[in-house]
Enzyme design. Structure first.
Site, short mmCIF file in Angstrom:
data_model
loop_
_atom_site.label_atom_id
_atom_site.label_comp_id
_atom_site.label_asym_id
_atom_site.label_seq_id
_atom_site.Cartn_x
_atom_site.Cartn_y
_atom_site.Cartn_z
CG HIS A 122 58.57 3.68 -76.68
ND1 HIS A 122 58.36 3.94 -77.97
CD2 HIS A 122 59.95 3.15 -76.39
CE1 HIS A 122 59.52 3.29 -78.67
NE2 HIS A 122 60.24 2.86 -77.82
CG HIS A 214 64.92 4.91 -76.39
ND1 HIS A 214 63.63 4.70 -77.01
CD2 HIS A 214 65.11 6.16 -76.79
CE1 HIS A 214 63.16 5.71 -77.42
NE2 HIS A 214 64.02 6.68 -77.67
CD GLU A 296 67.90 1.99 -77.53
OE1 GLU A 296 67.43 1.24 -76.57
OE2 GLU A 296 67.37 2.31 -78.55
#
Length: 334
Positions: A122, A214, A296
């Protein structure tokens, strides 16, 4: 040291053409030597004091990152974050200098000759560009939005801020071991890059390994980390058949090293429950032609995971785990 004032010299006693006696004329040779040493010490102190003070200011500013449970910590750029870029992605944000960095102090650079691309998930600026990031892009198996804003902790620390900080730490560690490291973005773009551009960055660099960093936004009761591996797909622009095996090896090395370095446990809600999950719906994986995985690092919606993700000491351990996992994969590959 004298107990009284020096006796003024007799001007009539000087030889014709001689210079007037200096201020040390009435002192013994030993006193004169000490006086000269004292003046030199004062000069050195005057030169060094501003430099030391400037260094203290830099240290103070770098140490302001907030701890657990606070609002969004200040990002701490690491060595190399301000180096000029050799190339970049569309949109004005550079992908990294490609410089292999400095030695780690031991002269051991086992990753020399390898290229790693880091993809900070992002972009902190995505929230200001909803229209741009919501446009659809082709991921081979379907069309999905260009990008998203990502998730955040309850205190407001965003996934995008976390991934940038972690990527900079990982970059420094890999460069210290001799790798050439590039980043898909450094948070200076107005938005993006899109997921297809992120995949293309690794392909264009012909990277030996790509890691997309992430943090998850799962239900608050769930916690733990997991590594996402590319599924074997061959549809449209997507063809991962040649890289699923190497990506699986990279993912397993990364999961093992991350668990060992951080003490975190694999997320029981994802994939096999042992730290890896295989997916075919992510454009960043579907479009890769080089070994690539997603990490993650924890669940930002879980209070205990959030306390770790916002703690700079834990992030240092997380970065070391990523570096160790990537390094072990690359050295085993040779």
């Amino acid at each position: 040291m004298s107990n009284g004032s020096p006796i003024p010299p007799d001007p009539n006693s000087a030889e014709p053409g001689a210079e007037p006696p200096g201020p040390d004329a009435s002192r013994t040779p030993e006193q004169g030597r000490r006086s000269r040493l004292g003046r030199r010490a004062l000069i050195a102190l005057a030169v060094l004091t501003p430099t030391a003070f400037a260094g203290w200011l830099v240290w103070q500013s770098a140490d302001q990152s907030a701890g657990a449970g606070s609002t969004a910590p200040t990002l701490m750029p690491l060595p190399g974050s301000s180096r000029p870029a050799s190339g970049g992605l569309p949109g004005g944000d550079s992908g990294g200098s490609g410089d292999s960095g400095s030695a780690d102090g031991t002269g051991d650079r086992p990753l020399r000759g390898t290229t790693v691309v880091l993809d900070p998930g992002h972009n902190p600026n995505n929230r200001y560009h909803a229209a741009e990031i919501n446009r659809a892009v082709d991921i081979g198996t379907a069309h999905k939005e260009c990008d998203t804003t990502g998730t955040a902790t309850a205190s407001g620390y965003s996934e995008a801020e976390f991934t940038l900080d972690l990527a900079r730490r990982v970059r420094a560690g890999l460069r210290a071991r001799g790798a050439t490291v590039e980043m898909t973005h450094q948070g200076r773009r107005p938005w993006g890059p899109c997921v297809d551009d992120r995949a293309e960055a690794g392909n264009r660099a012909d990277a030996d390994a790509v890691v997309s960093l992430h943090a998850d936004g799962a239900p608050a009761s769930a916690r733990g980390f997991h590594v996402i591996l590319p599924e074997s797909v061959n549809e449209g622009k997507a063809d991962t058949r040649a890289v699923t095996g190497p990506s699986r090896d990279l993912g397993r090395e990364l999961a093992d090293a991350f668990r060992e370095s951080t003490g975190s446990k694999p997320a029981p809600y994802a994939g096999d429950g042992e730290g890896t999950d295989t997916r075919g719906d992510l454009g960043g994986l579907n479009l890769t032609r080089v070994p690539k995985v997603f990490l993650e690092c924890g669940n930002m919606r879980n209070p205990r995971d959030a306390a770790q993700l916002t703690d700079r000491t834990w992030r240092a351990r997380a970065a070391r785990g990523v570096v160790d996992g990537v390094a072990h994969y690359l050295t085993q590959k040779r």
